[in-house]
Enzyme design. Structure first.
Site, PDB file in Angstrom:
ATOM      1  N   GLU A   1      34.580  31.769  45.751  1.00 17.76           N
ATOM      2  CA  GLU A   1      35.038  32.517  44.585  1.00 17.76           C
ATOM      3  C   GLU A   1      35.371  33.941  45.014  1.00 17.76           C
ATOM      4  OE1 GLU A   1      32.924  34.166  40.463  1.00 17.76           O
ATOM      5  OE2 GLU A   1      32.009  32.559  41.630  1.00 17.76           O
TER       6      GLU A   1
ATOM      7  N   HIS B   1      32.756  35.882  47.281  1.00 12.73           N
ATOM      8  CA  HIS B   1      31.600  34.988  47.386  1.00 12.73           C
ATOM      9  C   HIS B   1      32.002  33.787  48.263  1.00 12.73           C
ATOM     10  CE1 HIS B   1      29.307  36.730  43.889  1.00 12.73           C
ATOM     11  NE2 HIS B   1      30.521  36.987  43.440  1.00 12.73           N
TER      12      HIS B   1
ATOM     13  N   ASP C   1      36.036  37.345  43.230  1.00 19.61           N
ATOM     14  CA  ASP C   1      36.054  38.102  41.978  1.00 19.61           C
ATOM     15  C   ASP C   1      36.939  39.336  42.147  1.00 19.61           C
ATOM     16  OD1 ASP C   1      34.346  36.348  40.685  1.00 19.61           O
ATOM     17  OD2 ASP C   1      32.552  37.418  41.308  1.00 19.61           O
TER      18      ASP C   1
ATOM     19  N   GLU D   1      35.741  42.271  37.730  1.00 19.64           N
ATOM     20  CA  GLU D   1      34.661  42.137  36.768  1.00 19.64           C
ATOM     21  C   GLU D   1      34.437  43.536  36.223  1.00 19.64           C
ATOM     22  OE1 GLU D   1      31.782  38.769  37.183  1.00 19.64           O
ATOM     23  OE2 GLU D   1      31.708  39.618  39.204  1.00 19.64           O
TER      24      GLU D   1
END
Length: 437
Positions: free
Chosen positions: A211, A227, A213, A216
């Protein structure tokens, strides 16, 4: 991206239903080159299957209740795939509105005079391919415009990439597929109801995948966080490999390596008002660039564009990482030592392969997800407040944003921010330097 906990009985399914037609709202995006400019693509949005009605094929009985499969309808992983149907949805009813090249997602909706949690999650869908849009981002950049003015403390307007299957695990009985938002996974290894197109009957399996990101954020704080996972694509974890008891045992780096300007000491860089470098009371452009050496990802850079000015990412003032304004393996290692308790502090980012493994996932292709949510477990303090809450003022890495440690509770947010929303627009990607002016 921390998992969204939904108190819903209408959850993921694998057969298309016949009661409500599925019509994807249009959300054009663009592919860009330096010489040729940006060319529009026929893309749309699709709501995650967890938000849809799941019932028996040809009937109206829920296939699930209280998070469990109805064994009178299906009793095997394969049987639930063929016995249960997922319906199309009214996107406006889930707090989603598109206009031209923008999409607005509301945290709450109002039904029969009562405020209800909507917290939608959507994916970008390629109408020409009939699959999720495929983003391969090595030596490329990804840009979007965002309006965070209606997302206050405790709210997360998120935009991120997940290594989901582009077809939504279609096949082997699953004829709904990406068109109905199936196949979700992320680095938190959520207990999805269907994994690899089969029902997760006892909820013992988690759906893990790498993942990235990108965004956020709320109007007070923001972070970008890769991640990596040591498995390729969607991995069905079980037991300790999901990291349920100890996050460090997971096949994925659940914590990730974060770049949060506020946490790095640049406390006036991002926030509400003209006294911040990036003023979140007004829209702005977010640009993320992925640089490689010898084919491997080595650096992630962030730029902002607001008021006609190109703004580099906040520069760290923390001793040891002072001057850093991009992400590398070196930054992640030093940051985790400084913020995590010293040289012996665990570094799951490095253990799971660091920038190299994250880059391999970005090279294979990832799905773009967008969501708005609040955090019933941690109150979003890991993004915008202080963790641990009782940390002394000089504790390195504890302060992630200016929000109070008494805030972020879901009931507070519903009362104080009933119109919480985020708007994403002008999604574009391509050669570095091609997506912004």
């Amino acid at each position: 991206m921390l998992p969204i906990i939904l108190l819903l009985s209408l959850v993921a399914a694998q057969q298309p239903g016949t009661n409500t037609p599925e019509r994807h709202p249009s959300l054009p995006s663009s592919r860009c080159t330096v010489q040729g400019g940006c060319v529009p693509a026929n893309t749309s949005i699709v709501l995650d299957s967890n938000f849809r009605w799941l019932h028996n094929v040809g009937g109206y009985t829920n296939c699930m209740a209280d998070g469990k499969f109805n064994t009178s309808i299906c009793s095997s992983p394969e049987g639930c795939v063929t016995s249960c149907a997922v319906e199309g949805v009214d996107y406006a009813g889930y707090g989603i509105k598109t206009q031209a090249d923008s999409v607005t997602m509301n945290l709450f909706t109002v039904k029969e005079g009562k405020t209800q949690l909507a917290s939608p999650r959507i994916y970008l869908f390629d109408e020409a391919e009939g699959k999720y849009a495929n983003f391969q981002l090595l030596d490329r950049e990804f840009s979007f415009d965002v309006d965070m003015s209606k997302a206050g403390c405790g709210v997360n307007g998120a935009l991120y990439f997940s290594e989901m299957d582009m077809a939504g695990d279609a096949g082997k009985g699953n004829t709904a597929g990406a068109k109905y938002g199936t196949g979700y996974c992320d680095a938190q290894c959520p207990k999805q109801n269907f994994i690899h197109g089969k029902a997760n009957l006892d909820q013992s399996l988690g759906a893990c995948c790498s993942e990235m990101d990108i965004w956020e954020a709320n109007s007070a704080a923001t972070a970008f966080t890769p991640h990596p996972c040591n498995e390729t694509g969607v991995y069905a974890c079980k037991g300790e490999l999901c990291g349920d008891k100890n996050r460090l045992d997971s096949v994925c780096d659940r914590d990730g390596c974060d770049f949060n300007g506020y946490r790095n000491g640049a406390k006036s860089f991002y926030g509400k008002g003209a006294d911040h470098t990036v003023d979140t009371t007004k829209p702005f452009t977010v640009v993320t660039q992925f640089y490689t050496k010898s084919g491997a990802l080595t650096e992630i850079k962030r730029l902002y564009v607001q008021g006609g000015k190109v703004i580099p990412e906040a520069t760290s003032t923390v001793k040891g990482i002072e001057g850093a304004n991009s992400m590398t393996d070196g930054y992640c290692s030093t940051q985790k030592q400084l913020f995590g308790g010293g040289a012996k502090a665990p570094n799951a980012f490095a253990t799971q392969g660091g920038m190299k493994v994250m880059g391999e996932a970005l090279g294979r292709g990832m799905v773009l997800a967008m969501a708005i949510w609040h955090d019933a477990g941690g109150y979003m303090h890991w993004l915008d407040s202080t963790v641990p809450n009782d940390s002394p003022p000089n504790a390195l890495g504890a302060a992630r944003g200016p929000c109070p440690t008494t805030g972020g509770r879901p009931a507070q947010i519903q009362t104080e921010q009933p119109d919480a929303a985020v708007t994403f627009s002008k999604i574009r990607w391509g050669e570095i330097g091609s997506t912004y002016k």
